[in-house]
Design a protein around this motif. Sequence first.
Motif, PDB file in Angstrom:
ATOM      1  N   LEU A  36      -4.431   4.062  -6.903  1.00  0.00           N
ATOM      2  CA  LEU A  36      -4.285   3.839  -8.420  1.00  0.00           C
ATOM      3  C   LEU A  36      -3.520   2.648  -8.600  1.00  0.00           C
ATOM      4  O   LEU A  36      -2.403   2.431  -8.167  1.00  0.00           O
ATOM      5  CB  LEU A  36      -3.393   5.177  -8.771  1.00  0.00           C
ATOM      6  CG  LEU A  36      -2.800   4.969 -10.355  1.00  0.00           C
ATOM      7  CD1 LEU A  36      -4.269   5.103 -11.129  1.00  0.00           C
ATOM      8  CD2 LEU A  36      -2.024   6.455 -10.662  1.00  0.00           C
ATOM      9  N   LEU A  37      -4.144   1.695  -9.450  1.00  0.00           N
ATOM     10  CA  LEU A  37      -3.499   0.407  -9.801  1.00  0.00           C
ATOM     11  C   LEU A  37      -2.912   0.692 -11.075  1.00  0.00           C
ATOM     12  O   LEU A  37      -1.754   0.061 -11.254  1.00  0.00           O
ATOM     13  CB  LEU A  37      -4.602  -0.460  -9.884  1.00  0.00           C
ATOM     14  CG  LEU A  37      -5.308  -0.814  -8.530  1.00  0.00           C
ATOM     15  CD1 LEU A  37      -6.345  -2.017  -8.667  1.00  0.00           C
ATOM     16  CD2 LEU A  37      -4.091  -1.403  -7.624  1.00  0.00           C
ATOM     17  N   ARG A  78       0.961  -1.195   0.017  1.00  0.00           N
ATOM     18  CA  ARG A  78      -0.215  -0.036  -0.103  1.00  0.00           C
ATOM     19  C   ARG A  78       0.998   1.266  -0.003  1.00  0.00           C
ATOM     20  O   ARG A  78       0.418   2.345  -0.311  1.00  0.00           O
ATOM     21  CB  ARG A  78      -0.944   0.086   1.126  1.00  0.00           C
ATOM     22  CG  ARG A  78      -0.252   0.170   2.688  1.00  0.00           C
ATOM     23  CD  ARG A  78      -1.354   0.072   3.825  1.00  0.00           C
ATOM     24  NE  ARG A  78      -1.838  -0.879   3.797  1.00  0.00           N
ATOM     25  CZ  ARG A  78      -3.137  -1.277   4.178  1.00  0.00           C
ATOM     26  NH1 ARG A  78      -3.922  -0.411   4.191  1.00  0.00           N
ATOM     27  NH2 ARG A  78      -3.631  -2.675   4.274  1.00  0.00           N
ATOM     28  N   LYS A  79       2.110   1.112   0.271  1.00  0.00           N
ATOM     29  CA  LYS A  79       3.077   2.236   0.395  1.00  0.00           C
ATOM     30  C   LYS A  79       3.530   2.652  -0.936  1.00  0.00           C
ATOM     31  O   LYS A  79       3.737   3.879  -1.343  1.00  0.00           O
ATOM     32  CB  LYS A  79       4.471   1.739   1.360  1.00  0.00           C
ATOM     33  CG  LYS A  79       3.851   1.824   2.735  1.00  0.00           C
ATOM     34  CD  LYS A  79       5.373   1.422   3.556  1.00  0.00           C
ATOM     35  CE  LYS A  79       4.867   0.845   4.828  1.00  0.00           C
ATOM     36  NZ  LYS A  79       5.865   0.211   5.870  1.00  0.00           N
ATOM     37  N   LEU A  80       3.608   1.915  -1.836  1.00  0.00           N
ATOM     38  CA  LEU A  80       3.853   2.018  -3.249  1.00  0.00           C
ATOM     39  C   LEU A  80       2.574   2.647  -4.023  1.00  0.00           C
ATOM     40  O   LEU A  80       3.019   3.210  -5.087  1.00  0.00           O
ATOM     41  CB  LEU A  80       4.361   1.048  -3.947  1.00  0.00           C
ATOM     42  CG  LEU A  80       5.627   0.209  -3.196  1.00  0.00           C
ATOM     43  CD1 LEU A  80       6.055  -1.012  -3.909  1.00  0.00           C
ATOM     44  CD2 LEU A  80       6.804   1.271  -3.005  1.00  0.00           C
ATOM     45  N   LEU A  81       1.328   2.549  -3.632  1.00  0.00           N
ATOM     46  CA  LEU A  81       0.276   2.973  -4.245  1.00  0.00           C
ATOM     47  C   LEU A  81      -0.245   4.262  -4.166  1.00  0.00           C
ATOM     48  O   LEU A  81      -0.386   4.585  -2.882  1.00  0.00           O
ATOM     49  CB  LEU A  81      -0.922   1.950  -4.312  1.00  0.00           C
ATOM     50  CG  LEU A  81      -0.626   0.544  -4.746  1.00  0.00           C
ATOM     51  CD1 LEU A  81      -1.893  -0.386  -4.349  1.00  0.00           C
ATOM     52  CD2 LEU A  81      -0.508   0.560  -6.451  1.00  0.00           C
ATOM     53  N   TYR A 126      -7.866   3.799 -20.002  1.00  0.00           N
ATOM     54  CA  TYR A 126      -8.554   3.648 -18.886  1.00  0.00           C
ATOM     55  C   TYR A 126      -7.783   4.087 -17.577  1.00  0.00           C
ATOM     56  O   TYR A 126      -6.587   3.980 -17.619  1.00  0.00           O
ATOM     57  CB  TYR A 126      -9.518   2.134 -18.280  1.00  0.00           C
ATOM     58  CG  TYR A 126      -8.360   1.270 -18.382  1.00  0.00           C
ATOM     59  CD1 TYR A 126      -7.661   0.793 -17.306  1.00  0.00           C
ATOM     60  CD2 TYR A 126      -7.966   0.400 -19.579  1.00  0.00           C
ATOM     61  CE1 TYR A 126      -6.841  -0.212 -17.065  1.00  0.00           C
ATOM     62  CE2 TYR A 126      -7.042  -0.400 -19.379  1.00  0.00           C
ATOM     63  CZ  TYR A 126      -6.649  -0.845 -18.147  1.00  0.00           C
ATOM     64  OH  TYR A 126      -5.613  -1.807 -18.200  1.00  0.00           O
ATOM     65  N   ILE A 127      -8.504   4.285 -16.412  1.00  0.00           N
ATOM     66  CA  ILE A 127      -7.869   4.474 -15.221  1.00  0.00           C
ATOM     67  C   ILE A 127      -8.436   3.365 -14.259  1.00  0.00           C
ATOM     68  O   ILE A 127      -9.478   3.032 -14.318  1.00  0.00           O
ATOM     69  CB  ILE A 127      -7.723   5.809 -14.461  1.00  0.00           C
ATOM     70  CG1 ILE A 127      -7.152   5.729 -13.356  1.00  0.00           C
ATOM     71  CG2 ILE A 127      -9.281   6.100 -14.209  1.00  0.00           C
ATOM     72  CD1 ILE A 127      -6.934   7.514 -12.840  1.00  0.00           C
ATOM     73  N   LEU A 160     -12.334  -0.283  -9.519  1.00  0.00           N
ATOM     74  CA  LEU A 160     -13.117   0.404 -10.481  1.00  0.00           C
ATOM     75  C   LEU A 160     -12.342   0.777 -11.783  1.00  0.00           C
ATOM     76  O   LEU A 160     -11.266   1.192 -11.573  1.00  0.00           O
ATOM     77  CB  LEU A 160     -13.702   1.968  -9.678  1.00  0.00           C
ATOM     78  CG  LEU A 160     -14.499   2.785 -10.488  1.00  0.00           C
ATOM     79  CD1 LEU A 160     -15.903   1.992 -11.114  1.00  0.00           C
ATOM     80  CD2 LEU A 160     -14.758   3.810  -9.674  1.00  0.00           C
ATOM     81  N   ARG A 161     -12.768   0.537 -12.696  1.00  0.00           N
ATOM     82  CA  ARG A 161     -12.136   0.722 -14.008  1.00  0.00           C
ATOM     83  C   ARG A 161     -12.900   1.915 -14.846  1.00  0.00           C
ATOM     84  O   ARG A 161     -14.362   1.591 -15.192  1.00  0.00           O
ATOM     85  CB  ARG A 161     -11.850  -0.413 -14.899  1.00  0.00           C
ATOM     86  CG  ARG A 161     -11.257  -0.380 -16.247  1.00  0.00           C
ATOM     87  CD  ARG A 161     -11.240  -1.525 -17.161  1.00  0.00           C
ATOM     88  NE  ARG A 161     -10.802  -1.568 -18.143  1.00  0.00           N
ATOM     89  CZ  ARG A 161     -11.037  -1.339 -19.456  1.00  0.00           C
ATOM     90  NH1 ARG A 161     -12.333  -1.239 -19.527  1.00  0.00           N
ATOM     91  NH2 ARG A 161     -10.293  -1.194 -20.559  1.00  0.00           N
ATOM     92  N   ILE A 162     -12.403   3.038 -15.211  1.00  0.00           N
ATOM     93  CA  ILE A 162     -13.245   4.186 -15.687  1.00  0.00           C
ATOM     94  C   ILE A 162     -12.400   4.317 -17.060  1.00  0.00           C
ATOM     95  O   ILE A 162     -11.374   4.705 -17.032  1.00  0.00           O
ATOM     96  CB  ILE A 162     -13.120   5.379 -14.957  1.00  0.00           C
ATOM     97  CG1 ILE A 162     -13.433   5.023 -13.506  1.00  0.00           C
ATOM     98  CG2 ILE A 162     -13.998   6.419 -15.364  1.00  0.00           C
ATOM     99  CD1 ILE A 162     -13.156   5.965 -12.470  1.00  0.00           C
ATOM    100  N   PRO A 163     -13.235   4.467 -17.977  1.00  0.00           N
ATOM    101  CA  PRO A 163     -12.504   4.931 -19.288  1.00  0.00           C
ATOM    102  C   PRO A 163     -12.086   6.270 -19.543  1.00  0.00           C
ATOM    103  O   PRO A 163     -12.736   7.217 -18.905  1.00  0.00           O
ATOM    104  CB  PRO A 163     -13.833   4.889 -20.441  1.00  0.00           C
ATOM    105  CG  PRO A 163     -14.576   3.917 -19.627  1.00  0.00           C
ATOM    106  CD  PRO A 163     -14.661   4.040 -18.217  1.00  0.00           C
TER     107      PRO A 163
END
Length: 88
Positions: A45-46, A3-6, A52-53, A70-73
Amino acid sequence: MSRKLLPKVEVEWHDTMGYDGWKSKEERLDVVRETNTLHRSLGYLLEHTDKYICIAMSLGDDTGTTGETLRIPIGCVEHINKLKRGKK
């Protein structure tokens, strides 16, 4: 995946909408124009691509697992705000 890297982000994005029933063109456009489709989602943020994000709202305990993804175009994304991390 630690989680520290995201990075934590807030994504402002527009949802797509659908309407059923029979209406005239003007009645339909009145509804479409008055509908606010802007949403805000917070997460880790993955992935951020040109298409997409992808964010996860939940992370496992340093096991690399994620939840509520959640994947958002990209065409729907209005703005991405990086959030500051608080101290533990």
